[in-house]
Scaffold this active site. Structure first.
Site, PDB file in Angstrom:
ATOM      1  CD  GLU A 280      -5.815   6.128   7.680  1.00 47.52           C
ATOM      2  OE1 GLU A 280      -4.844   6.599   7.989  1.00 47.52           O
ATOM      3  OE2 GLU A 280      -6.719   5.617   6.931  1.00 47.52           O
TER       4      GLU A 280
ATOM      5  CG  ASP B 293      -0.285   5.602   4.375  1.00 46.58           C
ATOM      6  OD1 ASP B 293      -1.361   5.952   3.494  1.00 46.58           O
ATOM      7  OD2 ASP B 293      -0.884   5.898   5.420  1.00 46.58           O
ATOM      8  CG  ASP B 294       0.590   8.975   2.202  1.00 45.48           C
ATOM      9  OD1 ASP B 294       0.665   9.255   1.172  1.00 45.48           O
ATOM     10  OD2 ASP B 294      -0.781   9.268   2.984  1.00 45.48           O
TER      11      ASP B 294
ATOM     12  CG  HIS C 108      -7.633   4.155   2.983  1.00 46.15           C
ATOM     13  ND1 HIS C 108      -7.391   4.329   1.843  1.00 46.15           N
ATOM     14  CD2 HIS C 108      -6.573   4.887   3.089  1.00 46.15           C
ATOM     15  CE1 HIS C 108      -6.542   4.209   1.196  1.00 46.15           C
ATOM     16  NE2 HIS C 108      -5.523   4.260   2.244  1.00 46.15           N
TER      17      HIS C 108
ATOM     18  CG  HIS D  94      -1.649   0.906   1.159  1.00 47.10           C
ATOM     19  ND1 HIS D  94      -2.871   0.999   0.484  1.00 47.10           N
ATOM     20  CD2 HIS D  94      -1.917   2.477   1.952  1.00 47.10           C
ATOM     21  CE1 HIS D  94      -3.392   2.707   0.921  1.00 47.10           C
ATOM     22  NE2 HIS D  94      -2.579   3.408   1.920  1.00 47.10           N
TER      23      HIS D  94
END
Length: 320
Positions: A198, A274-275, A195, A12
């Site tokens: 979270e 993720d980021d 998502h 992801h």
């Protein structure tokens, strides 16, 4: 490959959050704009609230995706964070992408430029032996009509590397309200993820699976406080993408990371970044985080095995 070597599959990562920080600095300087303080703080490893700080940082890096070359460079950056090839082990990325926000809402670039840039980046990745699948990401807190707008924008002529549809953002709109959008995406031959659990309650995981019909959960860490939710995920073999660096940065109230409990309950967890261009990390670093949680060889091997077995970049397409 040694059983405790890191996985070669990033399950992801977001294209928009994947640009290299040095690239972002140079791009901002060329545009004559300042990097926001929130993004600088994240690069230093500081913990800030998701809303507004992370959203501000995320929207700024999105603004850097202003053409095909930038999109290509974002794919390159994501590929660079994988562990090196070893013993012929397959490498891959499941890559999330928000075309409607980039193209229609913010108007940073055209859909054609976005597709051309991503396609060029994926072609380069394939030449390095890396498989890439793209998941269309709609924004939950924009509402279900936004989800339909995402599909209106991209259907019916999708590139062959687009394989899935997901929701992200703030978990403010009930997943049951998104059910018609997910049904439409499924009918178009897309796999479904969300998502959930979270920045919203663990109950969102149940609703996403049972009422929206998704077959994959991103994060899902709030579900760990509810044994019945872990049982649901395990019984249905629902893959869950877990991103330790992101979770610790964006969920300061989470406490000790629940990954060990999730694996012990039989949940098919795998690691993602993720980021990583906002919250600096790479896949070997996420593996180190998992090992630091005290996981023994068995759970670590399961974590590595799930990464490849459940990755959409290695699965046959649903669309024909």
């Amino acid at each position: 490959m040694h059983a405790l070597s890191p996985p070669r599959v990033d399950r992801h990562t977001h294209l928009e959050g994947g640009l290299d920080p040095a690239w972002v600095r140079a791009h901002a300087a060329a545009r004559g704009v300042a990097v926001p303080a929130s993004l600088e703080a994240y690069w230093r490893g500081e913990v800030l609230d998701f809303d507004p700080h992370f959203l501000e940082a995320f929207f700024f890096v999105c603004s850097c995706l202003d053409g095909a070359e930038a999109a290509r460079d974002a794919v390159r950056a994501c590929v660079s964070r994988l562990a090196p090839a070893e013993d012929g082990a397959p490498r891959g990325i499941d890559l999330w992408l928000s075309p409607h926000f980039l193209v229609e809402q913010a108007r940073f670039l055209t859909l054609d430029a976005l597709w051309r840039g991503v396609d060029a980046g994926i072609a380069e990745a394939r030449n390095q032996g890396v498989r890439v699948a793209v998941v269309l990401d709609a924004v939950n807190h924009f509402g279900a009509e936004h989800g339909h707008a995402v599909l209106d924008l991209v259907l019916p002529e999708l590139p062959d590397w687009v394989v899935g549809f997901s929701t992200g953002g703030l978990e403010r709109v009930p997943f049951r309200a998104w059910a018609p959008v997910f049904a439409r995406a499924r009918k178009a031959g897309l796999r479904l993820a969300a998502h959930a659990g979270e920045n919203g309650p663990g109950a969102n995981v149940r609703e996403a699976v049972l009422e929206a019909g998704v077959s994959r959960i991103v994060h899902g860490v709030r579900a760990a406080a509810h044994p019945e939710l872990l049982e649901l995920l395990a019984e249905r073999s629902i893959p869950v993408d877990v991103c330790p660096t992101s979770n610790r940065a964006l969920l300061p109230d989470l406490g000790s990371h629940p990954l060990p409990r999730m694996l012990a309950a039989g949940v098919r967890c795998a690691l993602g970044t993720d980021d990583p261009g906002i919250l600096p990390c790479d896949l070997p670093g996420e593996w180190a985080c998992a090992r630091a949680m005290g996981l023994e060889a068995g759970p670590l091997e399961a974590l590595r095995r799930h990464a490849e077995a459940d990755a959409w970049c290695f699965q046959a397409p649903v669309r024909q």
